[in-house]
Scaffold this active site. Sequence first.
Site: not given
Length: 171
Positions: A100, A142-143, A146
């Site tokens: 990341c 993953h995004e 966030h």
Amino acid sequence: MAIKSVVKLGNKQLANPSLPVEHFKSAELFELIQDMLDTMKEKGGVGIAAPQIGHNRRVIIFGFEKNERYPNEKPVPFTILINPIIEILSDEMVDGWEGCLSVPGLRGLVPRYQKIRYSGFDAEGNPISQVAEGFHARVVQHECDHIDGILFPQRIKDMRFFGFEEEIFAK
Ligand code: NI
């Protein structure tokens, strides 16, 4: 064009859930997207989320043809995705190494759903819906984490599989 500094692990901005975008086609939104693009390109990321450059908005960008950080992965179509929703299409989970831009130099082995559908909107407010598998699905998960205030180390199941890139990938 504006390359922004990337907020790093430990900064509270990364732990706060982001707010939905309410106005599409705005100058503010286009500027945010451009800054995210410029920053992702400069840092060599496969994706980036708005909170990583200090904006508390549900905007993510991902995609690449070839990427030095993930040299063995197949291309992921370039996508600007706003107010994303993930639907899990299979219970199957797969482990994969993740890094990341907010956790520089480190990688962790993270389980993700193998197959998902993501939906949301592009910068003009047009709806997007796409099925994704494998690394493509991983990047989107993953995004999307966030913008919910979650970073990949929180997803690692076995902390023995968390460490510095040069140690993990040492030949
Ligand atoms: Ni990230």
